[in-house]
Enzyme design. Structure first.
Site, PDB file in Angstrom:
ATOM      1  N   TYR A  35     -17.269  -2.565   4.904  1.00  0.00           N
ATOM      2  CA  TYR A  35     -15.860  -2.641   5.281  1.00  0.00           C
ATOM      3  C   TYR A  35     -15.736  -2.819   6.795  1.00  0.00           C
ATOM      4  O   TYR A  35     -15.001  -3.681   7.282  1.00  0.00           O
ATOM      5  CB  TYR A  35     -15.121  -1.371   4.843  1.00  0.00           C
ATOM      6  CG  TYR A  35     -13.656  -1.370   5.229  1.00  0.00           C
ATOM      7  CD1 TYR A  35     -12.701  -1.898   4.374  1.00  0.00           C
ATOM      8  CD2 TYR A  35     -13.241  -0.869   6.468  1.00  0.00           C
ATOM      9  CE1 TYR A  35     -11.368  -1.929   4.733  1.00  0.00           C
ATOM     10  CE2 TYR A  35     -11.909  -0.897   6.841  1.00  0.00           C
ATOM     11  CZ  TYR A  35     -10.971  -1.425   5.964  1.00  0.00           C
ATOM     12  OH  TYR A  35      -9.645  -1.459   6.340  1.00  0.00           O
ATOM     13  N   ASP A  36     -16.487  -1.999   7.532  1.00  0.00           N
ATOM     14  CA  ASP A  36     -16.416  -2.068   8.992  1.00  0.00           C
ATOM     15  C   ASP A  36     -16.854  -3.424   9.515  1.00  0.00           C
ATOM     16  O   ASP A  36     -16.298  -3.933  10.498  1.00  0.00           O
ATOM     17  CB  ASP A  36     -17.285  -0.975   9.619  1.00  0.00           C
ATOM     18  CG  ASP A  36     -16.536   0.344   9.695  1.00  0.00           C
ATOM     19  OD1 ASP A  36     -15.449   0.424   9.092  1.00  0.00           O
ATOM     20  OD2 ASP A  36     -17.026   1.267  10.354  1.00  0.00           O
ATOM     21  N   SER A  81      -7.217   7.254  12.683  1.00  0.00           N
ATOM     22  CA  SER A  81      -8.587   7.286  12.175  1.00  0.00           C
ATOM     23  C   SER A  81      -9.528   7.214  13.374  1.00  0.00           C
ATOM     24  O   SER A  81      -9.118   6.866  14.474  1.00  0.00           O
ATOM     25  CB  SER A  81      -8.826   6.123  11.231  1.00  0.00           C
ATOM     26  OG  SER A  81      -8.515   4.926  11.882  1.00  0.00           O
ATOM     27  N   LYS A 141     -19.271  15.731   9.557  1.00  0.00           N
ATOM     28  CA  LYS A 141     -18.176  14.890   9.053  1.00  0.00           C
ATOM     29  C   LYS A 141     -18.083  15.130   7.548  1.00  0.00           C
ATOM     30  O   LYS A 141     -18.852  14.585   6.762  1.00  0.00           O
ATOM     31  CB  LYS A 141     -18.455  13.423   9.349  1.00  0.00           C
ATOM     32  CG  LYS A 141     -17.291  12.521   8.998  1.00  0.00           C
ATOM     33  CD  LYS A 141     -17.557  11.089   9.406  1.00  0.00           C
ATOM     34  CE  LYS A 141     -16.393  10.222   8.980  1.00  0.00           C
ATOM     35  NZ  LYS A 141     -16.118  10.312   7.536  1.00  0.00           N
ATOM     36  N   ARG A 162      -3.104  12.151   4.254  1.00  0.00           N
ATOM     37  CA  ARG A 162      -3.029  11.306   5.432  1.00  0.00           C
ATOM     38  C   ARG A 162      -2.209  10.035   5.165  1.00  0.00           C
ATOM     39  O   ARG A 162      -1.459   9.593   6.018  1.00  0.00           O
ATOM     40  CB  ARG A 162      -4.441  10.934   5.848  1.00  0.00           C
ATOM     41  CG  ARG A 162      -4.513  10.066   7.050  1.00  0.00           C
ATOM     42  CD  ARG A 162      -5.968  10.010   7.516  1.00  0.00           C
ATOM     43  NE  ARG A 162      -6.140   8.932   8.444  1.00  0.00           N
ATOM     44  CZ  ARG A 162      -6.243   7.673   8.103  1.00  0.00           C
ATOM     45  NH1 ARG A 162      -6.177   7.333   6.839  1.00  0.00           N
ATOM     46  NH2 ARG A 162      -6.398   6.742   9.012  1.00  0.00           N
ATOM     47  N   CYS A 432     -24.296 -13.883 -25.129  1.00  0.00           N
ATOM     48  CA  CYS A 432     -23.400 -12.780 -24.779  1.00  0.00           C
ATOM     49  C   CYS A 432     -23.725 -11.555 -25.634  1.00  0.00           C
ATOM     50  O   CYS A 432     -23.762 -11.649 -26.863  1.00  0.00           O
ATOM     51  CB  CYS A 432     -21.958 -13.205 -25.001  1.00  0.00           C
ATOM     52  SG  CYS A 432     -20.790 -11.852 -24.792  1.00  0.00           S
ATOM     53  N   CYS A 435     -20.635 -10.990 -28.137  1.00  0.00           N
ATOM     54  CA  CYS A 435     -20.196 -11.917 -29.189  1.00  0.00           C
ATOM     55  C   CYS A 435     -21.271 -12.915 -29.595  1.00  0.00           C
ATOM     56  O   CYS A 435     -21.081 -13.686 -30.537  1.00  0.00           O
ATOM     57  CB  CYS A 435     -18.935 -12.665 -28.760  1.00  0.00           C
ATOM     58  SG  CYS A 435     -19.242 -13.923 -27.497  1.00  0.00           S
TER      59      CYS A 435
HETATM   60 ZN   LIG Z   1     -18.898 -12.926 -25.309  1.00  0.00          ZN
END
Ligand SMILES: [Zn+2]
Length: 702
Positions: A35-36, A81, A141, A162, A432, A435
């Site tokens: 993220y940072d 923050s 922290k 917050r 799959c 299915c």
């Molecule tokens: Zn499938």
């Protein structure tokens, strides 16, 4: 659109999405580190392209907005923050050079002293006193939920989360159930004081609670932080009362009579009756602070609660004030994160799960192992590239699993052991698992092999996809069809009563079969049919969301509805046109266009329309720039259909009439305009071309 601008748009959307996942749903998809990295890239691009900074840029705000159910809680002093730094893991640390401090604590040196070649940091900002060591306080922290408590004349009166830093959610009723939270402060300070800290589960209590849940046949909580967040936001405090939450105080919001140092503030909190972490240390200079940070990390796995780093703060409040703030964080504090904890365990099985959109993703099932205080049973393998190319996973492998913050634990490596090479590699199935249909793979991209997707193309026949799509369609943020949950969806699909959303609306005609379905009965059938009937009036944006168009979530659906005004206008839009929608990046535009290019999807929209779904256009803006103005449209406009022009005029508060009269304010005329244009000339009504009309709509011209 330039590359930089479209990247800014993409980053803004993506970061806002991750913010929502993190703050509102407590279900993050990426690590703090990832993220940072995105956040910093956006900051850098915005600095170079100030004209392209969006109003909703995450760099402009601290977090996200509250959800509807709980009352808002306003922080009179914003809860900012902290800036982040990272301890480099072994192997990731850079060698010191003229450009870099190097070593595992490089980010701390950068923070205090700036870069070796580019002096900056706290010392330069503080000027003259740079020779003297700065005094710091180092704290663990805590990986909890940030909270503010308000006391008036020593009495606890309210508390809230917050949220976005300015407004959170009021959860006073649940906070009152936390046993170590003082109701009345010893020595009762006069006036109003707000104390900030973290609410979290202690790990022993968390495990005990899970054992009790399992004994009652309930599902285990996976993650202490997420369950603390879920618990504190319960509407009924009785849900909260039995759960072992704790509050740790670490800073002040409003505090008219605050001590001159942070260390004294912590001592004051303790004297008032708060729990303050016993791991907090006051340190003379950065070297001592680094020792304290390392000492906390060394004890990490033995602590009774989860931590993900240390916080280092300048102790002297006068110096804090001198240092001040950058955009959204105080300069005088740094959240210094440790590398995520890892553990090794044996692979039991790889499960291939089929999502709502048919994407098949591998999940490692492992022998239960404790990582950072919780027991892990499943770990993400992300995709084919990661599983086969990066990890080269083999049956029976011993895996290294990492758990970073709230993200699902992931497999980061396989241990080389004797005989490993002889065991077979694990590969994707050909068919799959749900299915049996042959799987297809998206075109491979040499540069980004991790983007290759493997899907089951059997959209309307694969039970995993059919049920996933119906559940999504009925979900609260989409069509909100009350009572149509996971079980009922599975029953309907199993009984062959519905395979796609439009078929749900035919259930009224198949009432007898519905009632005959196991455990349903007359009342539930009637309720379901009534709920379906009500859902036909959902606004266009909710229907768009419900269709499950890839990359289209709540906010994009709203932007699309507002821009196009009708599903027909949206379906006919080119990629270029879609790219012009505010907040829609090119990748999203391409995905939307691809969705509506598919004949099955177009047929489904038509079937929904035929079944009575109204695709209600967004309401005209009351008092918009065009309030009270009447338009008439004629001829063919160069870049948009008349539906779209009409939607835009209505969205700005104007009205569109069918014929020209003295009451008409504007006639918008395109190519081959006929008698309406002649009438307008005759009556002296203002005539606009498309560009002119758009200028009037945007308020640039009247
Ligand atoms: Zn499938």
């Amino acid at each position: 659109m330039s590359d930089a601008v479209s990247r800014i748009n993409w980053l803004t959307d993506e970061l806002n999405r991750h913010n929502r996942l993190y703050h509102e749903r407590n279900a993050p998809e990426i690590t703090d580190l990832a993220y940072d990295a995105l956040f910093r890239e956006l900051e850098a691009l915005e600095a170079e392209n100030p004209g392209a900074v969006r109003a909703d840029s995450p760099t402009r705000k601290v977090g996200s907005s509250p959800v509807a159910e709980l009352k808002p809680f306003v922080h009179t002093v914003p809860m900012l923050s902290l800036q982040n730094g990272y301890r480099r893991a072994a192997g990731e640390e850079a060698e010191p050079s003229p450009d870099r401090w190097g070593g595992p604590y490089e980010d701390l040196f950068d923070w205090e002293r700036g870069k070796p070649t580019r002096p900056g940091g706290l010392r330069r900002l503080l000027g003259g006193g740079a020779a003297a060591a700065i005094r710091y306080v180092v704290e663990p922290k805590l990986d909890g939920l940030a909270m503010e408590l308000v006391y008036e004349n020593g009495e606890f009166v309210s508390g809230g989360t917050r949220g976005d830093g300015v407004t959170g959610e009021e959860v006073t009723h649940n906070l009152r159930t936390i046993t170590n939270l003082p109701r009345r402060l010893a020595g009762a300070p006069a006036g109003r004081v707000s104390v900030r800290g973290e609410v979290l589960f202690d790990l022993a209590g968390f495990e005990r609670m899970n054992a009790e849940r399992e004994a009652r046949g309930e599902k285990r909580f996976e993650n202490p932080r997420n369950s603390a967040a879920g618990t504190i936001r319960q509407l009924d405090p009785e849900m909260c009362r039995g759960r072992p939450l704790q509050f740790f105080a670490h800073s002040a919001g409003e505090h008219p009579d605050a001590p001159a140092s942070h260390w004294e503030l912590l001592a004051q909190f303790a004297a008032w009756g708060f729990t303050v972490s016993p791991l907090c240390r006051r340190c003379e200079g950065l070297e001592e602070a680094i020792e304290a940070i390392a000492a906390i990390e060394a004890r990490r796995s033995d602590l009774p609660y989860e931590i993900d780093g240390a916080v280092i703060k300048v102790d002297d409040v006068a110096l804090q004030e001198e240092l001040g703030f950058v955009t959204r964080s105080p300069r005088w504090a740094l959240a210094f994160k440790y590398p995520p904890p890892q553990v090794s365990t044996r692979l039991a099985n790889v499960l291939f799960s089929v999502g709502r959109t048919g994407q098949v993703t591998p999940v490692a099932q492992v022998e239960p192992a404790r990582v950072g205080g919780v027991t892990v049973r499943n770990a993400s393998l992300h995709n084919e590239h990661q599983m086969q190319r990066v990890l080269g996973l083999r049956h029976g492998d011993r895996l290294i699993i990492q758990r970073a913050g709230d993200v699902i634990p992931e497999v980061v490596g396989a241990v080389e052991e004797p005989g490993r090479e002889e065991r077979p590699l694990i590969t994707y199935p050909e068919a799959c698992p749900e299915c049996g249909h042959a799987l297809v793979r998206s075109l491979s991209d040499e540069a980004r092999p991790e983007m290759v997707q493997i899907r089951c193309p059997n959209t309307f026949g694969c039970p995993a996809q059919v049920e996933g799509a119906l559940r999504h369609f009925a979900s609260r943020l989409a069509m909100d069809i009350e009572g149509l949950g996971e079980k009922l969806v599975a029953q309907l699909v199993g009984a062959g009563l519905a395979r796609r959303p439009s078929e749900l609306y035919r259930l009224a005609e198949r009432r007898a079969e519905l009632v005959a379905m196991e455990r349903l009965g007359e009342t539930s059938a009637r309720n379901l049919i009534e709920a379906l009937e009500r859902s036909k009036d959902r606004p266009l944006d909710r229907v768009l969301m419900a269709l499950g168009i890839p990359t289209v979530g709540e906010s994009t659906a709203r932007d699309l509805a507002r821009f196009f005004g009708s599903i027909e206008a949206l379906m006919e839009a080119s990629v270029e046109r879609l790219d012009e929608v505010p907040n829609v990046a090119l990748t999203t535009a391409t995905a939307i266009h691809g969705f509506f290019a598919d004949a099955d999807n177009r047929a489904e929209v038509a079937a929904l329309r035929a079944a009575g779904v109204r695709f209600v256009p967004p309401p005209a803006t009351v008092g918009g720039p065009l309030a009270g103005k009447t338009f008439v449209l004629t001829g063919t406009l160069p870049s948009m259909g008349r539906d779209e022009m009409k939607a835009r005029i209505e969205a700005a508060g104007g009205k569109v009439a069918g014929s020209v009269s003295k009451k008409t304010d504007y006639v918008v005329a395109g190519a081959e305009a006929g008698s309406k244009l002649e009438k307008a000339v005759e009556l002296g009504v203002s005539i606009l071309d498309e560009a002119g009309a758009l200028a009037v709509i945007s308020g640039e011209q009247s």
